[in-house]
Structures are given as C-alpha cells and as structure tokens.
Enzyme design. Structure first.
Site, PDB file in Angstrom:
ATOM      1  NE  ARG A 120      -6.314   1.655  -0.089  1.00  0.00           N
ATOM      2  CZ  ARG A 120      -6.253   2.838   0.498  1.00  0.00           C
ATOM      3  NH1 ARG A 120      -5.128   3.290   0.995  1.00  0.00           N
ATOM      4  NH2 ARG A 120      -7.337   3.579   0.600  1.00  0.00           N
ATOM      5  CG  ASN A 135      -1.882   1.122   1.268  1.00  0.00           C
ATOM      6  OD1 ASN A 135      -1.837   2.016   0.417  1.00  0.00           O
ATOM      7  ND2 ASN A 135      -2.771   1.115   2.244  1.00  0.00           N
ATOM      8  CG  ASP A 137      -7.378   8.844  18.132  1.00  0.00           C
ATOM      9  OD1 ASP A 137      -8.400   8.283  18.595  1.00  0.00           O
ATOM     10  OD2 ASP A 137      -6.299   8.259  17.992  1.00  0.00           O
ATOM     11  NE  ARG A 192     -10.513  12.375   3.927  1.00  0.00           N
ATOM     12  CZ  ARG A 192     -10.354  11.065   3.859  1.00  0.00           C
ATOM     13  NH1 ARG A 192     -11.381  10.258   4.040  1.00  0.00           N
ATOM     14  NH2 ARG A 192      -9.179  10.557   3.593  1.00  0.00           N
ATOM     15  CG  HIS A 202     -13.474   3.006   3.181  1.00  0.00           C
ATOM     16  ND1 HIS A 202     -14.238   3.986   3.755  1.00  0.00           N
ATOM     17  CD2 HIS A 202     -12.197   3.301   3.479  1.00  0.00           C
ATOM     18  CE1 HIS A 202     -13.445   4.846   4.384  1.00  0.00           C
ATOM     19  NE2 HIS A 202     -12.191   4.445   4.221  1.00  0.00           N
ATOM     20  CD  GLU A 251      -9.412  -1.528   3.940  1.00  0.00           C
ATOM     21  OE1 GLU A 251      -9.067  -1.255   5.110  1.00  0.00           O
ATOM     22  OE2 GLU A 251      -9.679  -0.666   3.109  1.00  0.00           O
ATOM     23  N   GLY A 311     -13.414   4.396  10.443  1.00  0.00           N
ATOM     24  CA  GLY A 311     -12.014   4.477  10.878  1.00  0.00           C
ATOM     25  C   GLY A 311     -11.609   5.923  10.796  1.00  0.00           C
ATOM     26  CB  VAL A 342     -14.158   4.343  14.979  1.00  0.00           C
ATOM     27  CG1 VAL A 342     -15.266   4.781  15.916  1.00  0.00           C
ATOM     28  CG2 VAL A 342     -13.066   5.399  14.888  1.00  0.00           C
ATOM     29  N   GLY A 343     -15.196   1.496  14.397  1.00  0.00           N
ATOM     30  CA  GLY A 343     -16.330   0.566  14.367  1.00  0.00           C
ATOM     31  C   GLY A 343     -16.064  -0.724  15.128  1.00  0.00           C
TER      32      GLY A 343
HETATM   33  P1  AMP Z   1      -8.485   2.893  10.755  1.00  0.00           P
HETATM   34  O1  AMP Z   1      -8.518   4.078   9.830  1.00  0.00           O
HETATM   35  O2  AMP Z   1      -9.498   1.868  10.463  1.00  0.00           O
HETATM   36  O3  AMP Z   1      -7.098   2.339  10.944  1.00  0.00           O
HETATM   37  O4  AMP Z   1      -8.891   3.464  12.194  1.00  0.00           O
HETATM   38  C1  AMP Z   1      -8.015   4.260  12.936  1.00  0.00           C
HETATM   39  C2  AMP Z   1      -8.802   5.087  13.925  1.00  0.00           C
HETATM   40  O5  AMP Z   1      -9.531   4.237  14.821  1.00  0.00           O
HETATM   41  C3  AMP Z   1      -7.912   5.930  14.838  1.00  0.00           C
HETATM   42  O6  AMP Z   1      -7.697   7.201  14.283  1.00  0.00           O
HETATM   43  C4  AMP Z   1      -8.711   6.038  16.095  1.00  0.00           C
HETATM   44  O7  AMP Z   1      -9.382   7.275  16.080  1.00  0.00           O
HETATM   45  C5  AMP Z   1      -9.786   4.982  16.002  1.00  0.00           C
HETATM   46  N1  AMP Z   1      -9.837   4.082  17.165  1.00  0.00           N
HETATM   47  C6  AMP Z   1      -9.088   2.995  17.401  1.00  0.00           C
HETATM   48  N2  AMP Z   1      -9.435   2.410  18.573  1.00  0.00           N
HETATM   49  C7  AMP Z   1     -10.450   3.160  19.092  1.00  0.00           C
HETATM   50  C8  AMP Z   1     -11.257   3.087  20.270  1.00  0.00           C
HETATM   51  N3  AMP Z   1     -11.104   2.131  21.192  1.00  0.00           N
HETATM   52  N4  AMP Z   1     -12.188   4.046  20.446  1.00  0.00           N
HETATM   53  C9  AMP Z   1     -12.372   5.013  19.539  1.00  0.00           C
HETATM   54  N5  AMP Z   1     -11.658   5.121  18.405  1.00  0.00           N
HETATM   55  C10 AMP Z   1     -10.705   4.225  18.184  1.00  0.00           C
END
Ligand code: AMP
Length: 423
Positions: free
Chosen positions: A91, A7, A283, A241, A180, A385, A210, A332-333
């Site tokens: 990717r 990536n 974050d 964003r 995505h 992914e 995320g 996040v999800g």
């Molecule tokens: P991704 O883009 O899928 O890698 O997600 C990264 C983001 O997930 C980070 O910027 C965090 O803000 C969020 N994240 C990870 N763990 C948690 C958590 N336990 N609670 C809230 N946000 C989280």
C-alpha cells in the site's frame, strides 16, 4: 500463487499472506515499535495459536526477515519455504498525479515515489522502507504498489483545484488528491454487484468512515469528487483530525497561542476532531458511551460528526444531480448502527426510506438498510483494502508473465516456419 500484502508505516508494518486461487488469508499480523525498544510481532493463523514475540527489531529489513521466519515457522507458519511467496503488494498512500493505477515496481517507479515524499512526508518514506526491506530479503520477487490516491485521478479540474493562485499548482502540485481510493473503488464495485446494476449507470456516494473518514461522489464508476484534499486532513470531521475549517484559523492560532508549525500541524491532525471536541476520545465508541452517560461535550462532538457527513452527502447529491445508493463502510460505517441512523435521519426529501430494523442486523456481507420501496438505497458494504492490493498484485504479475511469454515467442519466431501461402 501466494501474495504477501504489506502496509508499512514509519514504526510499524502490517502484513497478510493470501492464497490467490481461493483469495483466502493464510496468515496475518503486525510488527510494532520498529526501531524503538521492545518491538512486538503478533502473528495469526486460522486454527493455530496466536503468536506474540517481543524482541529488538531495529529496522524494516529486520522486520520483514522476522515476518518471513514466522510464515515458515514449524509451529506457527503456513509455508514450507519462503520461495512459495511469489509476489508482494504494497500500500502506498500518495501517488500524486503520476499514478492513476497500480503498477509493478521498477527503478523508475521507485524514483517517482521518492519524488512524492514532499506530498506525503509521514507515509511515502515509510512505504519505501517496506519496499527496500522486501528487496533485501526476497531479492528476485516481483513487487507491486497500490496507491490510495489513484482512484481519484479521474476527478475533473473544477473539483480538484483549490481557488488559490494556480502558480502553486503548477510549481508545487498543490491540488486535491483524495485518499482511501482502494476502499471507495472496492465498495462501489461491490454495491453495483449487490444491486445487480452496471456501475456505468450508477450515481453513488461512498462513505468510508473509520479512524480517518472520507466521502466520495462516484459517477459511471469514476471518482467525481471526494472530501479529502491535498492531504487527509480536509473534509469530514474525523477521530482526531479537524476536517474542513477556515484556513485563516492557522495564522490566527499560531499568533495567539505562540505555536510552531509542527505544533499546529499536530493539533489539527492528532488533537482535533472527536477528541478535540469531546475531550474524551477519538474513538466513536467511547464518545457515544460518554454521551449516553450525560457528557454534553461528547454529545456535541457526535452531533458535529454526523452533521458533516450529512452535509457532504447533500452536496454530492446536488453535484451529481441525484444518487442511486449511499454506501457506508470501514470501522465506524460498518459497525455503528446509531451513526448510520442519525446520518440518514430526516433525509426522506431525497427519497431515502431508512429501515431501522434492517440497520441493526449484523453481517459480514453487503446489505441494504432501506425499505424495498426506497427510491435511494443505503447499503452497508464491508471494505477490504488488503484484498484489492493482493488482487492488483496478482493481476499485474500474471500480465507481466504473459507479456514476457509473448516477447520470448516473438524473439524465437522464424519466418521460415510460416506455412506456405501465408503473408
Ligand atoms: P478503521 O480506521 O476503518 O479501522 O476504523 C477504526 C475505528 O472504527 C475505531 O477507531 C473505532 O472508533 C471505530 N469503530 C469500530 N467499531 C465501532 C462501533 N461499533 N461503533 C463506533 N465506532 C466503531
């Protein structure tokens, strides 16, 4: 077969080496600050010490060379020779209308990815640098590309067009593409498997939340609508964003604040969303922490973030005339139980019976966070992914080998070898 997944970004490059017989990750890492001073390579292998090296890496070709050196390293490596890498998968963010599935790279594909630079000026040129860097280091290896947009190419015209003069679509391909896609595709299939129901029968809403975030309405296994648009800026509120907003804000803000095009672009992509409203961070963990400490801006940011996911879920239930399952995935999800709880709060009208105890259980496997009686299921499904890129690459390479074998057989075929009596 060992497949290297790449990536590539403009100044960074992430990699994972897969053994496709077991689908196990043998090694992974990243190169950061390519072309800047003091580039950093980090490399991880199970049961071996992590490796971190600071050196001058001026371009992507040198970065790939370093990655290969690390993979065959006597102490930190996992391969005897670089010949063990049999294919590379990349990717690529934007496949425009040209690619509705993953493909093996050839001259025509490279030309088309270059033609799409205008649609993804920050991403596609960087991916191309990654592809060229692999060609420089491993000249004869098959390479595949997996597009973030491909899965959404099934969207019908009424969901992908913008209500602006169609000349912009005809001349410049201004339309909604969605992103995505590999993740929405993967978690929808994993959900169908978990629910033991064929994908073709299901109405799903996948929420990839995320750093970037998007929701997709999936009917019969196909993307019907998704929240991101021509670029990843449209749709949900994200870490930095803005997501959806009145487009008239752009000329208004430009004139009032005397902004350049670059400045407004940077404001909407890098200084908005959770960061712009909370003033704390993009974050979500830090926003929630600040909210718990009484920061009101952080509280408003969290409420907006939740509300907009809810709105998209509601819209997609209406668009599909129902839903069987809502799926949460990505950083996040997958990890924020409070986010999932707030999004699903007061949704009993739709037949969601949320289970708070199940919601806080942590697992790396797909799981249901509703009661057994819940008419609509809410699932948490970890996304992957890189694994999809590795699988697609592996499949395409095997198919190419089979095609080549059939072609060679046809070429050597002699009618005289036919048994007597054959047509
Ligand atoms: P991704 O883009 O899928 O890698 O997600 C990264 C983001 O997930 C980070 O910027 C965090 O803000 C969020 N994240 C990870 N763990 C948690 C958590 N336990 N609670 C809230 N946000 C989280």
């Amino acid at each position: 077969m060992k497949v290297l997944v790449i990536n590539a970004g403009s100044s960074s490059l992430k990699y994972q080496l897969y053994d496709m017989t077991t689908e196990k990750v043998l090694a992974k890492g990243r190169v950061e600050r390519i072309g800047l001073d003091a580039s950093i390579l980090t490399h991880e292998v199970e049961n071996k010490p992590d490796m971190r090296e600071v050196s001058e890496i001026l371009d992507h070709t040198t970065a790939i060379k370093k990655v290969i050196e690390m993979l065959v390293h006597r102490k930190f490596g996992v391969l005897h020779s670089m010949d063990e890498i049999e294919a590379v998968g990349h990717r690529v963010v934007h496949g425009g209308e040209s690619f509705s599935k993953s493909v093996l790279i050839n001259e025509e594909v490279k030309l088309e990815i270059r033609r799409l630079f205008d649609l993804a000026p920050l991403h596609n040129p960087a991916h191309m640098m990654g592809i060229t860097a692999v060609e420089d280091n491993l000249p004869n290896i098959p390479q595949a590309v997996v597009f973030d947009t491909a899965f959404h190419q099934t969207m019908p015209k009424h969901t992908y067009l913008y209500a602006i003069p169609t000349v912009l679509y005809r001349k410049h391909k201004v339309r909604r593409y969605g992103f995505h896609g590999t993740s929405h595709d993967y978690v929808s299939k994993a959900a169908s498997h978990y629910l033991k129901r064929p994908l073709e029968e299901l109405k799903l809403i996948t929420c990839h939340i995320g750093n970037g975030a998007s929701c997709t309405a999936i009917m019969n296994g196909k993307s019907y609508d998704t929240s991101m648009g021509m670029t990843p800026l449209e749709g949900l509120m994200m870490g930095t964003r803005s997501g959806d907003m009145d487009p008239a804000i752009v000329p208004y803000a430009i004139s009032k604040e005397d902004l350049t095009m670059n400045e407004i672009n940077s404001m909407l992509n890098k200084h908005s969303g959770l960061l712009g409203i909370s003033g704390v961070s993009g974050d979500l963990r830090e926003v929630i922490e600040a909210m718990d400490e009484g920061n009101n801006n952080a509280k408003v940011a969290f409420e907006m973030y939740v509300y907009r996911i809810k709105k998209y879920i509601g819209a997609y239930i209406a668009a599909m005339n129902g839903v069987d399952a809502i799926i949460f995935t990505a950083g996040v999800g997958e990890n924020s139980s409070i986010l999932r709880q707030k999004v699903c709060e007061d949704m009993s009208f739709f037949g969601i019976d949320f289970d708070e105890a199940k919601n806080v259980v942590r697992s790396s496997e797909p799981r249901d966070i509703t009661s057994d009686e819940s008419k609509v299921k809410v699932l948490v499904v970890p996304t992957n992914e890189e694994l999809i890129i590795a699988r697609d690459t592996y499949r395409l390479v095997l198919e190419a080998i089979e095609t080549e074998k059939a072609r060679a057989e046809a070429e050597t075929f002699k009618p005289s070898e036919l048994p007597e009596g054959s047509d």
